[in-house]
Design a protein around this motif. Structure first.
Motif, mmCIF file in Angstrom:
data_model
loop_
_atom_site.group_PDB
_atom_site.id
_atom_site.type_symbol
_atom_site.label_atom_id
_atom_site.label_comp_id
_atom_site.label_asym_id
_atom_site.label_seq_id
_atom_site.Cartn_x
_atom_site.Cartn_y
_atom_site.Cartn_z
ATOM 1 N N ALA A 13 0.834 -1.201 0.000
ATOM 2 C CA ALA A 13 0.000 0.000 0.000
ATOM 3 C C ALA A 13 0.868 1.250 0.000
ATOM 4 C CB ALA A 13 -0.924 -0.004 1.209
ATOM 5 N N SER A 14 0.525 2.212 -0.843
ATOM 6 C CA SER A 14 1.345 3.414 -0.953
ATOM 7 C C SER A 14 1.313 4.260 0.313
ATOM 8 C CB SER A 14 0.896 4.254 -2.155
ATOM 9 O OG SER A 14 -0.463 4.621 -2.044
ATOM 10 N N ASP A 15 0.227 4.169 1.093
ATOM 11 C CA ASP A 15 0.174 4.962 2.314
ATOM 12 C C ASP A 15 0.878 4.284 3.488
ATOM 13 O OD1 ASP A 15 -1.712 2.961 2.643
ATOM 14 O OD2 ASP A 15 -3.313 4.284 3.328
ATOM 15 N N LEU A 16 1.527 3.154 3.227
ATOM 16 C CA LEU A 16 2.389 2.527 4.234
ATOM 17 C C LEU A 16 3.868 2.830 3.979
ATOM 18 C CD1 LEU A 16 0.735 -0.965 4.869
ATOM 19 C CD2 LEU A 16 0.745 1.049 6.352
ATOM 20 N N LEU A 17 4.155 3.643 2.983
ATOM 21 C CA LEU A 17 5.518 4.125 2.778
ATOM 22 C C LEU A 17 5.903 5.069 3.909
ATOM 23 C CD1 LEU A 17 5.402 5.097 -1.005
ATOM 24 C CD2 LEU A 17 6.967 3.405 -0.024
ATOM 25 N N THR A 18 7.189 5.135 4.227
ATOM 26 C CA THR A 18 7.637 6.171 5.147
ATOM 27 C C THR A 18 7.588 7.510 4.415
ATOM 28 O OG1 THR A 18 9.971 6.036 4.514
ATOM 29 C CG2 THR A 18 9.218 4.546 6.265
ATOM 30 N N LEU A 19 7.564 8.596 5.166
ATOM 31 C CA LEU A 19 7.565 9.922 4.564
ATOM 32 C C LEU A 19 8.823 10.136 3.731
ATOM 33 C CD1 LEU A 19 6.244 12.075 7.543
ATOM 34 C CD2 LEU A 19 4.989 11.377 5.505
ATOM 35 N N ARG A 20 9.941 9.630 4.224
ATOM 36 C CA ARG A 20 11.201 9.787 3.497
ATOM 37 C C ARG A 20 11.180 9.009 2.183
ATOM 38 N NH1 ARG A 20 16.683 8.929 6.774
ATOM 39 N NH2 ARG A 20 15.675 10.655 7.899
ATOM 40 N N ALA A 188 -0.696 -17.446 10.706
ATOM 41 C CA ALA A 188 -1.204 -16.360 9.856
ATOM 42 C C ALA A 188 -0.563 -16.513 8.484
ATOM 43 C CB ALA A 188 -0.855 -15.014 10.461
ATOM 44 N N VAL A 189 -1.382 -16.494 7.463
ATOM 45 C CA VAL A 189 -0.897 -16.589 6.091
ATOM 46 C C VAL A 189 -1.218 -15.270 5.402
ATOM 47 C CG1 VAL A 189 -0.959 -17.866 3.921
ATOM 48 C CG2 VAL A 189 -1.408 -19.058 6.097
ATOM 49 N N GLY A 190 -0.176 -14.578 4.991
ATOM 50 C CA GLY A 190 -0.366 -13.302 4.318
ATOM 51 C C GLY A 190 0.181 -13.343 2.900
ATOM 52 N N HIS A 191 -0.670 -13.054 1.935
ATOM 53 C CA HIS A 191 -0.251 -13.021 0.538
ATOM 54 C C HIS A 191 -0.566 -11.644 -0.023
ATOM 55 C CE1 HIS A 191 0.484 -14.356 -3.573
ATOM 56 N NE2 HIS A 191 -0.687 -13.855 -3.922
ATOM 57 N N ARG A 192 0.463 -10.970 -0.541
ATOM 58 C CA ARG A 192 0.297 -9.593 -1.040
ATOM 59 C C ARG A 192 -0.396 -8.729 0.006
ATOM 60 N NH1 ARG A 192 0.399 -8.667 -7.028
ATOM 61 N NH2 ARG A 192 1.006 -10.591 -8.035
ATOM 62 N N VAL A 193 0.116 -8.748 1.204
ATOM 63 C CA VAL A 193 -0.496 -8.000 2.298
ATOM 64 C C VAL A 193 -0.515 -6.510 1.981
ATOM 65 C CG1 VAL A 193 -0.351 -7.422 4.746
ATOM 66 C CG2 VAL A 193 0.203 -9.731 3.973
ATOM 67 N N SER A 194 -1.675 -5.917 2.077
ATOM 68 C CA SER A 194 -1.985 -4.502 1.825
ATOM 69 C C SER A 194 -2.119 -4.171 0.341
ATOM 70 C CB SER A 194 -0.980 -3.548 2.495
ATOM 71 O OG SER A 194 0.204 -3.373 1.733
ATOM 72 N N TRP A 195 -1.958 -5.171 -0.563
ATOM 73 C CA TRP A 195 -2.259 -4.968 -1.984
ATOM 74 C C TRP A 195 -3.785 -5.001 -2.161
ATOM 75 C CZ3 TRP A 195 1.318 -6.504 -6.401
ATOM 76 C CH2 TRP A 195 2.660 -6.496 -6.018
ATOM 77 N N PRO A 196 -4.299 -4.537 -3.294
ATOM 78 C CA PRO A 196 -5.745 -4.617 -3.529
ATOM 79 C C PRO A 196 -6.283 -6.046 -3.478
ATOM 80 C CG PRO A 196 -4.758 -3.062 -5.047
ATOM 81 C CD PRO A 196 -3.621 -3.733 -4.340
ATOM 82 N N ASP A 197 -5.477 -7.026 -3.870
ATOM 83 C CA ASP A 197 -5.934 -8.420 -3.875
ATOM 84 C C ASP A 197 -5.378 -9.212 -2.684
ATOM 85 O OD1 ASP A 197 -3.319 -8.362 -4.731
ATOM 86 O OD2 ASP A 197 -3.578 -9.869 -6.299
ATOM 87 N N GLU A 198 -5.162 -8.542 -1.582
ATOM 88 C CA GLU A 198 -4.619 -9.164 -0.376
ATOM 89 C C GLU A 198 -5.395 -10.406 0.053
ATOM 90 O OE1 GLU A 198 -3.782 -6.973 3.587
ATOM 91 O OE2 GLU A 198 -5.819 -7.757 3.804
ATOM 92 N N LEU A 199 -4.648 -11.406 0.496
ATOM 93 C CA LEU A 199 -5.235 -12.551 1.184
ATOM 94 C C LEU A 199 -4.578 -12.612 2.557
ATOM 95 C CD1 LEU A 199 -5.932 -16.113 -0.141
ATOM 96 C CD2 LEU A 199 -4.866 -15.781 2.086
#
Length: 251
Positions: A13-20, A188-199
């Motif tokens: 997700a782009s809003d999980l980028l750091t400010l820097r 916990a199984v995370g696939h493409r976490v925070s992507w639009p198609d997150e599982l």
């Protein structure tokens, strides 16, 4: 001359980028990125004038040649990696070669998938009286791991175990983990976490392989094996009325 910026893109997700990280992207003249791993939304932050160079089919030597050429021409160069630069990013080999060319670098960290996965499940991986250690590791696979870091050694601690790059070997991983964790230990199984198609889901350890096969998971998959995922409320000492410290002395 501007240093080459090695930037962690975070989980997706782009809003999980750091400010820097966002700042470096928005000012980039050249973007060199792992196009098969980084969420496309991240690359849309660069200016329209920015040259985008994909690395999925390039060798290390080819990548270094591009980085050196662009940096020496005075451009602001961003080398974008998925997740956090400190984990499985291969920046070490890049930086060592760039040092031979006397090219300065900076490293901008990113949020890692294990952090995004825990956050997505609204959970903590270190619960008082249950588990206080988080291990970041991987299955041996093609590239192998040092003998003292074998999955058996890691699993023996029964800590919160975060496994990257392991979906291809999930059957072997499950078999090893079952030697140390109870069969109903949550994974916990995370696939493409925070992507639009997150599982993002939690399954018992003994169903880890079946779940992976059912959803055809392979790349960009993370497993977190931890008793913390089903732990009830446990009070920490930090906020206990019976625990005094510097800012809350026992009067």
């Amino acid at each position: 001359m501007h240093p080459i910026s090695f930037v962690g893109a975070g989980p997706g997700a782009s809003d999980l980028l750091t400010l820097r990280a966002a700042d470096r992207l928005r000012s980039a003249d050249t973007l060199v990125w792992a196009d098969s791993l980084v969420c496309p939304a991240i690359t849309k932050l660069v200016p329209e004038r920015c040259e985008k160079i994909r690395t999925s089919k390039m060798t290390l030597e080819e990548i270094i040649s591009v980085l050196v050429d662009k940096q020496r021409s005075g451009q602001r160069v961003v080398r974008l990696h998925d997740g956090d630069t400190a984990l499985y990013s291969a920046i070490n080999e890049h930086i060592c070669m760039l040092t031979d060319y006397n090219i300065p670098v900076e490293v901008v960290p990113g949020i890692s998938a294990y952090q995004a996965t825990a956050a997505g499940l609204a959970t903590e991986l270190t619960i008082p009286g249950v588990v206080q250690t988080v291990i970041l590791g991987r299955a041996s696979g093609r590239t192998g791991v040092p003998n003292n870091e074998s999955l058996s050694r890691l699993a023996a601690l029964k800590a919160s175990l975060c496994l990257y790059l392991s979906a291809h070997y999930v059957e072997e991983v499950q078999s090893t983990l079952l030697e140390y964790y109870p069969v109903d230990t949550p994974v916990a199984v995370g696939h493409r976490v925070s992507w639009p198609d997150e599982l993002l889901s939690v399954t018992p350890l003994n169903e880890m392989t079946a779940f992976t096969r059912k959803h055809k998971l392979l790349r960009t998959t993370l497993y977190i094996v931890s008793p913390a995922l089903v732990s009830g409320p446990q009070r920490s000492c930090l906020y206990s009325p019976n625990y005094n410290h510097l800012f809350r002395p026992n009067l």
